[in-house]
Design a protein around this motif. Structure first.
Motif, PDB file in Angstrom:
ATOM      1  N   GLY A 262       0.827  -1.208   0.000  1.00  9.96           N
ATOM      2  CA  GLY A 262       0.000   0.000   0.000  1.00  9.96           C
ATOM      3  C   GLY A 262       0.857   1.252   0.000  1.00  9.96           C
ATOM      4  N   ARG A 263       0.202   2.408   0.097  1.00  7.59           N
ATOM      5  CA  ARG A 263       0.850   3.706  -0.083  1.00  7.59           C
ATOM      6  C   ARG A 263       2.069   3.919   0.808  1.00  7.59           C
ATOM      7  N   GLY A 264       2.077   3.259   1.977  1.00  3.61           N
ATOM      8  CA  GLY A 264       3.213   3.423   2.882  1.00  3.61           C
ATOM      9  C   GLY A 264       4.500   2.818   2.340  1.00  3.61           C
TER      10      GLY A 264
ATOM     11  N   ALA B 102      -1.158  -4.927  -5.111  1.00  7.65           N
ATOM     12  CA  ALA B 102      -0.972  -3.555  -4.630  1.00  7.65           C
ATOM     13  C   ALA B 102      -2.328  -2.870  -4.506  1.00  7.65           C
ATOM     14  N   SER B 103      -2.341  -1.808  -3.699  1.00  4.48           N
ATOM     15  CA  SER B 103      -3.558  -0.995  -3.627  1.00  4.48           C
ATOM     16  C   SER B 103      -3.552  -0.034  -4.812  1.00  4.48           C
ATOM     17  N   ARG B 104      -4.700   0.585  -5.024  1.00  5.67           N
ATOM     18  CA  ARG B 104      -4.800   1.507  -6.163  1.00  5.67           C
ATOM     19  C   ARG B 104      -3.880   2.709  -5.979  1.00  5.67           C
TER      20      ARG B 104
ATOM     21  N   ILE C 193      -1.357  -0.831   4.062  1.00  4.65           N
ATOM     22  CA  ILE C 193      -2.631  -0.642   3.349  1.00  4.65           C
ATOM     23  C   ILE C 193      -3.663  -0.266   4.415  1.00  4.65           C
ATOM     24  N   SER C 194      -4.427   0.809   4.171  1.00  7.56           N
ATOM     25  CA  SER C 194      -5.331   1.290   5.227  1.00  7.56           C
ATOM     26  C   SER C 194      -6.564   0.402   5.386  1.00  7.56           C
ATOM     27  N   GLY C 195      -7.000  -0.231   4.268  1.00  7.95           N
ATOM     28  CA  GLY C 195      -8.200  -1.075   4.355  1.00  7.95           C
ATOM     29  C   GLY C 195      -9.440  -0.351   3.866  1.00  7.95           C
ATOM     30  N   ALA C 196      -9.277   0.492   2.839  1.00 11.44           N
ATOM     31  CA  ALA C 196     -10.436   1.168   2.245  1.00 11.44           C
ATOM     32  C   ALA C 196     -11.385   0.108   1.683  1.00 11.44           C
ATOM     33  N   ILE C 197     -12.669   0.406   1.730  1.00  8.34           N
ATOM     34  CA  ILE C 197     -13.695  -0.551   1.311  1.00  8.34           C
ATOM     35  C   ILE C 197     -13.447  -1.076  -0.110  1.00  8.34           C
TER      36      ILE C 197
ATOM     37  N   LYS D  25       1.344   1.187  10.577  1.00 11.67           N
ATOM     38  CA  LYS D  25       1.838   1.941  11.738  1.00 11.67           C
ATOM     39  C   LYS D  25       0.704   2.642  12.489  1.00 11.67           C
ATOM     40  N   ASP D  26      -0.476   2.699  11.869  1.00 13.56           N
ATOM     41  CA  ASP D  26      -1.621   3.338  12.524  1.00 13.56           C
ATOM     42  C   ASP D  26      -2.497   2.277  13.186  1.00 13.56           C
ATOM     43  N   PRO D  27      -2.549   2.245  14.532  1.00 12.78           N
ATOM     44  CA  PRO D  27      -3.335   1.190  15.184  1.00 12.78           C
ATOM     45  C   PRO D  27      -4.829   1.282  14.885  1.00 12.78           C
ATOM     46  N   ASP D  28      -5.283   2.451  14.411  1.00  8.98           N
ATOM     47  CA  ASP D  28      -6.711   2.607  14.100  1.00  8.98           C
ATOM     48  C   ASP D  28      -7.019   2.350  12.622  1.00  8.98           C
ATOM     49  N   ALA D  29      -6.062   1.874  11.863  1.00  9.61           N
ATOM     50  CA  ALA D  29      -6.320   1.623  10.434  1.00  9.61           C
ATOM     51  C   ALA D  29      -7.444   0.588  10.301  1.00  9.61           C
ATOM     52  N   PRO D  30      -8.429   0.840   9.425  1.00 12.68           N
ATOM     53  CA  PRO D  30      -9.585  -0.064   9.290  1.00 12.68           C
ATOM     54  C   PRO D  30      -9.219  -1.498   8.921  1.00 12.68           C
TER      55      PRO D  30
ATOM     56  N   VAL E  84       1.412  -3.682  14.504  1.00 14.57           N
ATOM     57  CA  VAL E  84       1.388  -2.225  14.473  1.00 14.57           C
ATOM     58  C   VAL E  84       2.829  -1.732  14.501  1.00 14.57           C
ATOM     59  N   GLY E  85       3.217  -0.997  13.464  1.00 14.09           N
ATOM     60  CA  GLY E  85       4.587  -0.478  13.423  1.00 14.09           C
ATOM     61  C   GLY E  85       4.997  -0.109  12.020  1.00 14.09           C
ATOM     62  N   ASP E  86       6.222   0.362  11.928  1.00 13.93           N
ATOM     63  CA  ASP E  86       6.766   0.837  10.659  1.00 13.93           C
ATOM     64  C   ASP E  86       7.243  -0.357   9.825  1.00 13.93           C
ATOM     65  N   LEU E  87       6.762  -0.453   8.624  1.00 15.01           N
ATOM     66  CA  LEU E  87       7.124  -1.605   7.773  1.00 15.01           C
ATOM     67  C   LEU E  87       8.624  -1.721   7.574  1.00 15.01           C
ATOM     68  N   TYR E  88       9.309  -0.568   7.543  1.00 11.33           N
ATOM     69  CA  TYR E  88      10.750  -0.593   7.296  1.00 11.33           C
ATOM     70  C   TYR E  88      11.508  -1.206   8.477  1.00 11.33           C
ATOM     71  N   LYS E  89      10.875  -1.206   9.643  1.00 13.34           N
ATOM     72  CA  LYS E  89      11.507  -1.835  10.819  1.00 13.34           C
ATOM     73  C   LYS E  89      11.004  -3.274  10.988  1.00 13.34           C
TER      74      LYS E  89
HETATM   75  P1  FAD Z   1      -3.865   4.821   2.202  1.00 14.66           P
HETATM   76  O1  FAD Z   1      -5.329   4.765   2.414  1.00 14.66           O
HETATM   77  O2  FAD Z   1      -3.255   6.167   2.059  1.00 14.66           O
HETATM   78  O3  FAD Z   1      -3.207   4.049   3.403  1.00 14.66           O
HETATM   79  C1  FAD Z   1      -1.824   3.948   3.580  1.00 14.66           C
HETATM   80  C2  FAD Z   1      -1.620   3.245   4.908  1.00 14.66           C
HETATM   81  O4  FAD Z   1      -0.241   2.997   5.078  1.00 14.66           O
HETATM   82  C3  FAD Z   1      -2.084   4.047   6.116  1.00 14.66           C
HETATM   83  O5  FAD Z   1      -2.994   3.273   6.871  1.00 14.66           O
HETATM   84  C4  FAD Z   1      -0.798   4.320   6.893  1.00 14.66           C
HETATM   85  O6  FAD Z   1      -0.996   4.268   8.301  1.00 14.66           O
HETATM   86  C5  FAD Z   1       0.084   3.187   6.450  1.00 14.66           C
HETATM   87  N1  FAD Z   1       1.512   3.491   6.469  1.00 14.66           N
HETATM   88  C6  FAD Z   1       2.154   4.567   5.946  1.00 14.66           C
HETATM   89  N2  FAD Z   1       3.478   4.457   6.102  1.00 14.66           N
HETATM   90  C7  FAD Z   1       3.694   3.285   6.757  1.00 14.66           C
HETATM   91  C8  FAD Z   1       4.863   2.617   7.207  1.00 14.66           C
HETATM   92  N3  FAD Z   1       6.091   3.136   7.014  1.00 14.66           N
HETATM   93  N4  FAD Z   1       4.712   1.435   7.829  1.00 14.66           N
HETATM   94  C9  FAD Z   1       3.487   0.889   8.041  1.00 14.66           C
HETATM   95  N5  FAD Z   1       2.355   1.502   7.649  1.00 14.66           N
HETATM   96  C10 FAD Z   1       2.439   2.674   6.999  1.00 14.66           C
HETATM   97  N6  FAD Z   1      -8.299   0.945  -4.003  1.00 14.66           N
HETATM   98  C11 FAD Z   1      -7.788  -0.278  -4.155  1.00 14.66           C
HETATM   99  O7  FAD Z   1      -6.825  -0.662  -3.469  1.00 14.66           O
HETATM  100  N7  FAD Z   1      -8.306  -1.139  -5.100  1.00 14.66           N
HETATM  101  C12 FAD Z   1      -9.343  -0.807  -5.882  1.00 14.66           C
HETATM  102  O8  FAD Z   1      -9.756  -1.617  -6.718  1.00 14.66           O
HETATM  103  C13 FAD Z   1      -9.917   0.492  -5.729  1.00 14.66           C
HETATM  104  N8  FAD Z   1     -10.983   0.859  -6.463  1.00 14.66           N
HETATM  105  C14 FAD Z   1     -11.538   2.083  -6.241  1.00 14.66           C
HETATM  106  C15 FAD Z   1     -12.703   2.430  -6.937  1.00 14.66           C
HETATM  107  C16 FAD Z   1     -13.293   3.653  -6.712  1.00 14.66           C
HETATM  108  C17 FAD Z   1     -14.544   4.006  -7.477  1.00 14.66           C
HETATM  109  C18 FAD Z   1     -12.737   4.555  -5.770  1.00 14.66           C
HETATM  110  C19 FAD Z   1     -13.373   5.887  -5.503  1.00 14.66           C
HETATM  111  C20 FAD Z   1     -11.604   4.221  -5.074  1.00 14.66           C
HETATM  112  C21 FAD Z   1     -10.976   2.987  -5.300  1.00 14.66           C
HETATM  113  N9  FAD Z   1      -9.829   2.614  -4.606  1.00 14.66           N
HETATM  114  C22 FAD Z   1      -9.340   1.363  -4.774  1.00 14.66           C
HETATM  115  C23 FAD Z   1      -9.080   3.565  -3.761  1.00 14.66           C
HETATM  116  C24 FAD Z   1      -9.391   3.400  -2.290  1.00 14.66           C
HETATM  117  O9  FAD Z   1     -10.514   4.182  -1.930  1.00 14.66           O
HETATM  118  C25 FAD Z   1      -8.193   3.880  -1.431  1.00 14.66           C
HETATM  119  O10 FAD Z   1      -7.889   5.206  -1.770  1.00 14.66           O
HETATM  120  C26 FAD Z   1      -6.936   3.047  -1.597  1.00 14.66           C
HETATM  121  O11 FAD Z   1      -7.257   1.678  -1.448  1.00 14.66           O
HETATM  122  C27 FAD Z   1      -5.922   3.449  -0.543  1.00 14.66           C
HETATM  123  O12 FAD Z   1      -4.751   2.724  -0.721  1.00 14.66           O
HETATM  124  P2  FAD Z   1      -3.754   2.502   0.492  1.00 14.66           P
HETATM  125  O13 FAD Z   1      -4.445   1.750   1.574  1.00 14.66           O
HETATM  126  O14 FAD Z   1      -2.519   1.976  -0.087  1.00 14.66           O
HETATM  127  O15 FAD Z   1      -3.431   4.016   0.928  1.00 14.66           O
END
Ligand code: FAD
Length: 322
Positions: free
Chosen positions: A211-213, A236-238, A269-273, A290-295, A305-310
């Protein structure tokens, strides 16, 4: 005696696990209901593949072999399916839910003037058709569906059933099939295949998803290393596919692939729906964030719960010892 027909999906000469899951469920339903379970292979090397099916318990195996099936082209596959359905006259035609079954399921139902239920997560027989469950609205709602017809055409999500190995002494019956170039009406110009030698994401028993992190090359290397140690597919996440860090074909979620591995590890990955829609059916979910409240922790079986790099470097080292 009625027949439940599973259409086997093949990739590069290998049977896709998702087909064996559907076949195993059809075997179970057939034996519980005094029916026959049959498998159908449509491929350029169908007879070789049919031999492998004898380890998975069908009562009958049918093949349609022709060089035209080397690449998936809708028109000949549809004709082959129609030919097989006319000959076998099954009560149900069951496909694994794959890109190619999506391509032909509706067309086959229209061709047979019957009903289709796609992307089911469970199914059972009724007196005159099929009933079951189908996740909709990014898996927020599980709808109950039922269709009658002859046959009912269904597709089933991967990971919905376990593969059960069972020896079979079924005969392999080749179905006559002719197809002329004039019927094709399509010219295949080019195939661009992914250059990755990684495990196929939709078939993987273990998936590591970034995910984005995972924000730089060091993070992506950690993901690759973790995946290698576990012989896992990488997803990967989007957030990361849109950023161009991972190929769009690796996106998991509502607008990406649906995976249902034995083990899913979501890293940062935050766990977006919309993401959860593509992985909620995983057997065991591990989340590193690293965010304990991540969905994502709401649906995780194990959370770190923690930094992926560690967390990842010692985690990978420990896994290497196993
Ligand atoms: P974020 O929500 O930004 O989460 C990043 C997480 O990383 C955070 O929880 C943060 O605490 C954690 N983090 C950051 N740095 C570190 C670190 N160093 N160590 C540990 N943790 C860390 N998304 C999909 O994935 N798939 C889909 O198919 C998809 N389809 C979509 C369709 C529509 C119509 C829409 C509107 C959105 C769609 N999305 C989809 C996007 C989705 O809503 C989210 O924006 C996306 O999933 C977020 O990705 P993420 O969890 O990687 O990023």
């Amino acid at each position: 005696m009625s027949t439940l027909l599973t259409v086997i999906s093949v990739n590069d000469g290998k049977i896709k696990r998702s087909s064996l899951e559907v076949l195993s469920r059809c075997n179970e339903l057939a034996s519980n209901n005094g029916m026959k379970s049959a498998a159908l292979v449509i491929d350029s090397k169908a007879s070789e593949i049919a031999e492998q099916l004898k380890n998975y318990g069908p009562d009958e195996i049918y093949t349609i072999e022709n060089p035209i099936f080397k690449n998936h082209l809708n028109t000949p596959v549809l004709k082959a399916l129609s030919t097989a359905v006319s000959q076998i006259n099954p009560k149900v035609v069951a496909f694994p839910s794959t890109e190619s079954s999506k391509d032909v399921l509706g067309a086959l139902a229209a061709n047979q003037q019957t009903a289709a239920l796609s992307d089911m997560s469970e199914f059972d027989l009724t007196d005159n058709g099929v009933k079951g469950k189908r996740p909709v609205m990014a898996s927020k709602i599980i709808s109950s569906v039922e269709a009658s017809g002859s046959p009912v055409i269904i597709s089933v999500r991967s990971g919905s059933y376990d593969v059960v190995e069972k020896e079979s002494n079924a005969n392999i019956e080749a179905i006559d099939f002719n197809f002329s170039d004039e019927e094709l009406q399509i010219t295949l110009k080019e195939i661009i295949s992914s250059s990755s030698d990684r495990v196929d994401l939709s078939e993987a028993e273990v998936v590591v998803a970034a995910g984005r992190g995972v924000k730089d090359e060091e993070g992506r290397n950690l993901i690759s290393e973790l995946a290698s140690v576990l012989n896992a597919g990488i997803g990967a996440s989007r957030a990361l596919t849109e950023a161009g860090d991972y190929d769009p074909s690796l996106q998991i979620g509502q607008t990406g692939k649906v995976v249902s591995p034995q083990l899913y590890i979501g890293v940062a990955i935050s766990g977006a729906i919309q993401h959860v829609a593509g992985m909620a059916n995983s057997k065991v979910i591990v989340a590193i964030n690293k965010d304990p409240d991540a969905p994502i922790f709401d649906i995780a079986d194990y959370g770190l719960v923690g930094d992926l790099y560690k967390i990842l470097p010692p985690f990978i080292e420990e896994l290497k010892k196993i």
